[in-house]
Design a protein around this motif. Structure first.
Motif, PDB file in Angstrom:
ATOM      1  N   THR A  90     -31.258 -20.045  23.449  1.00  0.00           N
ATOM      2  CA  THR A  90     -30.571 -21.313  23.664  1.00  0.00           C
ATOM      3  C   THR A  90     -29.530 -21.541  22.577  1.00  0.00           C
ATOM      4  O   THR A  90     -29.548 -20.899  21.524  1.00  0.00           O
ATOM      5  N   ASP A  91     -28.642 -22.466  22.861  1.00  0.00           N
ATOM      6  CA  ASP A  91     -27.684 -22.988  21.894  1.00  0.00           C
ATOM      7  C   ASP A  91     -26.890 -21.879  21.191  1.00  0.00           C
ATOM      8  O   ASP A  91     -26.324 -21.020  21.851  1.00  0.00           O
ATOM      9  N   PHE A  92     -26.864 -21.902  19.852  1.00  0.00           N
ATOM     10  CA  PHE A  92     -26.006 -21.003  19.086  1.00  0.00           C
ATOM     11  C   PHE A  92     -26.371 -19.531  19.281  1.00  0.00           C
ATOM     12  O   PHE A  92     -25.500 -18.685  19.419  1.00  0.00           O
ATOM     13  N   VAL A  93     -27.659 -19.222  19.328  1.00  0.00           N
ATOM     14  CA  VAL A  93     -28.071 -17.820  19.498  1.00  0.00           C
ATOM     15  C   VAL A  93     -27.698 -17.325  20.908  1.00  0.00           C
ATOM     16  O   VAL A  93     -27.262 -16.182  21.078  1.00  0.00           O
ATOM     17  N   ALA A  94     -27.811 -18.192  21.909  1.00  0.00           N
ATOM     18  CA  ALA A  94     -27.362 -17.827  23.263  1.00  0.00           C
ATOM     19  C   ALA A  94     -25.853 -17.567  23.263  1.00  0.00           C
ATOM     20  O   ALA A  94     -25.364 -16.645  23.917  1.00  0.00           O
ATOM     21  N   ARG A  95     -25.117 -18.352  22.503  1.00  0.00           N
ATOM     22  CA  ARG A  95     -23.664 -18.171  22.392  1.00  0.00           C
ATOM     23  C   ARG A  95     -23.347 -16.816  21.747  1.00  0.00           C
ATOM     24  O   ARG A  95     -22.468 -16.096  22.216  1.00  0.00           O
ATOM     25  N   ILE A  96     -24.052 -16.477  20.679  1.00  0.00           N
ATOM     26  CA  ILE A  96     -23.815 -15.182  20.026  1.00  0.00           C
ATOM     27  C   ILE A  96     -24.055 -14.055  21.024  1.00  0.00           C
ATOM     28  O   ILE A  96     -23.236 -13.138  21.156  1.00  0.00           O
ATOM     29  N   PHE A  97     -25.189 -14.104  21.738  1.00  0.00           N
ATOM     30  CA  PHE A  97     -25.518 -13.062  22.708  1.00  0.00           C
ATOM     31  C   PHE A  97     -24.388 -12.910  23.730  1.00  0.00           C
ATOM     32  O   PHE A  97     -23.924 -11.798  23.993  1.00  0.00           O
ATOM     33  N   GLN A  98     -23.939 -14.027  24.304  1.00  0.00           N
ATOM     34  CA  GLN A  98     -22.901 -13.965  25.338  1.00  0.00           C
ATOM     35  C   GLN A  98     -21.582 -13.429  24.776  1.00  0.00           C
ATOM     36  O   GLN A  98     -20.881 -12.659  25.447  1.00  0.00           O
ATOM     37  N   HIS A  99     -21.256 -13.813  23.551  1.00  0.00           N
ATOM     38  CA  HIS A  99     -20.032 -13.331  22.902  1.00  0.00           C
ATOM     39  C   HIS A  99     -20.100 -11.812  22.719  1.00  0.00           C
ATOM     40  O   HIS A  99     -19.157 -11.093  23.076  1.00  0.00           O
ATOM     41  N   GLU A 100     -21.216 -11.323  22.191  1.00  0.00           N
ATOM     42  CA  GLU A 100     -21.355  -9.879  21.962  1.00  0.00           C
ATOM     43  C   GLU A 100     -21.460  -9.118  23.281  1.00  0.00           C
ATOM     44  O   GLU A 100     -20.913  -8.021  23.424  1.00  0.00           O
ATOM     45  N   TYR A 101     -22.138  -9.699  24.244  1.00  0.00           N
ATOM     46  CA  TYR A 101     -22.265  -9.081  25.573  1.00  0.00           C
ATOM     47  C   TYR A 101     -20.884  -8.875  26.198  1.00  0.00           C
ATOM     48  O   TYR A 101     -20.617  -7.832  26.811  1.00  0.00           O
ATOM     49  N   ASP A 102     -20.000  -9.847  26.023  1.00  0.00           N
ATOM     50  CA  ASP A 102     -18.629  -9.700  26.521  1.00  0.00           C
ATOM     51  C   ASP A 102     -17.954  -8.466  25.943  1.00  0.00           C
ATOM     52  O   ASP A 102     -17.219  -7.764  26.652  1.00  0.00           O
TER      53      ASP A 102
END
Length: 186
Positions: free
Chosen positions: A134-146
């Motif tokens: 969730t939140d910031f860690v979910a954002r990191i995952f999505q950014h790196e996944y991109d």
């Protein structure tokens, strides 16, 4: 001993390629790459780094949230290698948040991302992991996944008015968040 790796910058065609599946997770080169990525992201004050950012076209990234100069309010977690990651479910709610990138130095942008995601990946020991982020860690995952698909955060910024320099971000956004945080503590 882990080595610091040069981080490729926006404009390098390797950053726009789709990364390949990691076939042999136990390969010593993959294990060394993981260690090198962890050392590199720590030295660069990042909270995540993908293998394509160092010119290694593998579906592998590190999520390493921790407070640092670039992200003073980041939650603390152990650096985690995520090999052949997938998003298997996500919330309908999307939230805009400020992102930067080690491959796009000096720029921040407001990027819409899913608030909550469920992910699957193989860890460095070859075990399949499933997690809800969730939140910031979910954002990191999505950014790196991109990055694994050749996408950088500036591709997801909806409006050029949602971008600013790193200096302006530190001056206005971080200072404002810090003041709000200090007021909440008193």
């Amino acid at each position: 001993m882990p080595e610091l790796m040069p981080i490729i910058q926006l404009g390098d065609p390797l950053l726009r390629q789709k990364a390949t599946w990691v076939e042999n997770i136990q390969d010593e080169r993959i294990k060394m790459l993981i260690d090198d990525l962890i050392a590199t992201v720590a030295k660069a004050n990042g909270v995540g780094i993908a293998a394509p950012q160092v010119g290694a076209s593998y579906r592998l990234f590190i999520v390493a949230s921790r407070p640092n100069l670039r992200y003073p309010h980041a939650p603390m977690m152990e650096p985690t290698a995520m090999i052949n990651p997938r998003i298997i479910a996500h919330s309908s709610e999307m939230v805009k948040g400020w992102e930067g990138c080690l491959s796009v130095p000096g720029i921040r942008g407001l990027v819409p991302r899913f608030q909550t995601i469920e992910v699957a990946y193989t860890d460095r020991n070859g075990k399949l992991q499933k997690q809800k982020l969730t939140d910031f860690v979910a954002r990191i995952f999505q950014h790196e996944y991109d990055h694994l698909d050749g996408v950088v955060f500036v591709d997801r910024v909806e409006n050029s008015l949602d971008m600013m320099t790193e200096d302006e971000y530190q001056k206005t956004i971080i200072n404002t968040e810090t003041k709000i945080s200090l007021k909440e503590e008193t």
